[in-house]
Design an enzyme around this catalytic site. Structure first.
Site, PDB file in Angstrom:
ATOM      1  N   GLN A  96       3.733   8.391  -4.927  1.00  0.00           N
ATOM      2  CA  GLN A  96       4.683   7.437  -4.369  1.00  0.00           C
ATOM      3  C   GLN A  96       4.801   6.227  -5.283  1.00  0.00           C
ATOM      4  OE1 GLN A  96       2.771   6.780  -0.587  1.00  0.00           O
ATOM      5  NE2 GLN A  96       4.021   8.339   0.431  1.00  0.00           N
ATOM      6  N   ARG A 137       0.847  -1.187   0.000  1.00  0.00           N
ATOM      7  CA  ARG A 137       0.000   0.000   0.000  1.00  0.00           C
ATOM      8  C   ARG A 137       0.879   1.232   0.000  1.00  0.00           C
ATOM      9  NH1 ARG A 137      -1.241   3.701   3.288  1.00  0.00           N
ATOM     10  NH2 ARG A 137      -0.442   2.623   5.110  1.00  0.00           N
ATOM     11  N   ILE A 138       0.540   2.167  -0.882  1.00  0.00           N
ATOM     12  CA  ILE A 138       1.154   3.480  -0.867  1.00  0.00           C
ATOM     13  C   ILE A 138       0.039   4.490  -0.657  1.00  0.00           C
ATOM     14  CG2 ILE A 138       3.228   2.945  -2.191  1.00  0.00           C
ATOM     15  CD1 ILE A 138       1.808   3.934  -4.701  1.00  0.00           C
ATOM     16  N   SER A 139       0.371   5.624  -0.046  1.00  0.00           N
ATOM     17  CA  SER A 139      -0.665   6.585   0.327  1.00  0.00           C
ATOM     18  C   SER A 139      -1.127   7.469  -0.817  1.00  0.00           C
ATOM     19  CB  SER A 139      -0.173   7.464   1.474  1.00  0.00           C
ATOM     20  OG  SER A 139       0.099   6.651   2.596  1.00  0.00           O
ATOM     21  N   THR A 140      -0.218   7.789  -1.754  1.00  0.00           N
ATOM     22  CA  THR A 140      -0.593   8.675  -2.856  1.00  0.00           C
ATOM     23  C   THR A 140      -0.034   8.144  -4.164  1.00  0.00           C
ATOM     24  OG1 THR A 140       1.378  10.060  -2.714  1.00  0.00           O
ATOM     25  CG2 THR A 140      -0.490  10.693  -1.333  1.00  0.00           C
TER      26      THR A 140
END
Length: 185
Positions: A13, A7-10
């Site tokens: 990234q 998982r990446i937040s944005t």
């Protein structure tokens, strides 16, 4: 089967680091979400959960990629336990197939939540200090004092709302919000 979750937040990234580590750990499938971990529903995590079978192992690069709070992590691990699925976190070296791994998971989860709470407290303290110095956060108001005067005059003259909004370059909701809080006399 080993199944990876990243998982990446944005979208700015990159998930490459996590995905490479998951592949190196032997994951046959990898699910990746691009959104904040604070979101209650993450589509790829839900897809991963649907495909789990007894005996599978979910592998994550770090625990904070899976959940943002201890309660969230415990809920997810409880779901895995009900399905007879194990969890492996590569960076924290946690494997819930053993009692020691479960204990370490809970300790790391508590520390991670403590760290997030400290960050939140520092952020709030900084915002309070800035407000005490007269700084105001957020985006600038669309209606300046001069625009407010013009809006009041035009509204009093029964100029159509659409025309007032076009003249002041504001949305109807902005004008209505202002008029609600400052009713015409």
């Amino acid at each position: 089967m080993k199944i990876g979750y990243a998982r990446i937040s944005t979208a700015d990234q990159k998930a490459d680091l996590q995905q490479d580590a998951l592949k190196a750990a032997g994951c046959e499938k990898i699910f990746t979400d691009i959104m904040s971990g604070a979101k209650a529903t993450r589509p790829q995590l839900e897809r991963l959960k649907e495909q789990l079978r007894a005996g599978d192992t979910v592998v994550v690069w770090r625990l904070d990629r899976l959940g943002r709070s201890l309660g969230d992590l415990i809920s997810i691990v409880s779901f895995f336990k009900e399905k007879n699925v194990q969890l492996c976190s590569l960076q924290e070296n946690i494997d819930t197939s053993s009692a020691g791994g479960v204990l370490i998971f809970q300790v790391f989860g508590a520390i991670a939540e403590f760290e997030r709470n400290l960050i939140r407290e520092r952020t709030n303290a900084g915002l309070s200090a800035a407000r005490a110095r007269g700084k105001v956060g957020g985006r600038p108001a669309k209606l300046t004092e001069s625009k407010k005067d013009i809006a009041r005059k035009l509204y009093a003259e029964k100029v159509p709302i659409a025309q007032i909004c076009e003249t002041l370059n504001i949305g109807k909701s902005t004008l209505y919000r202002y008029l609600e809080s400052h009713p015409p006399k």
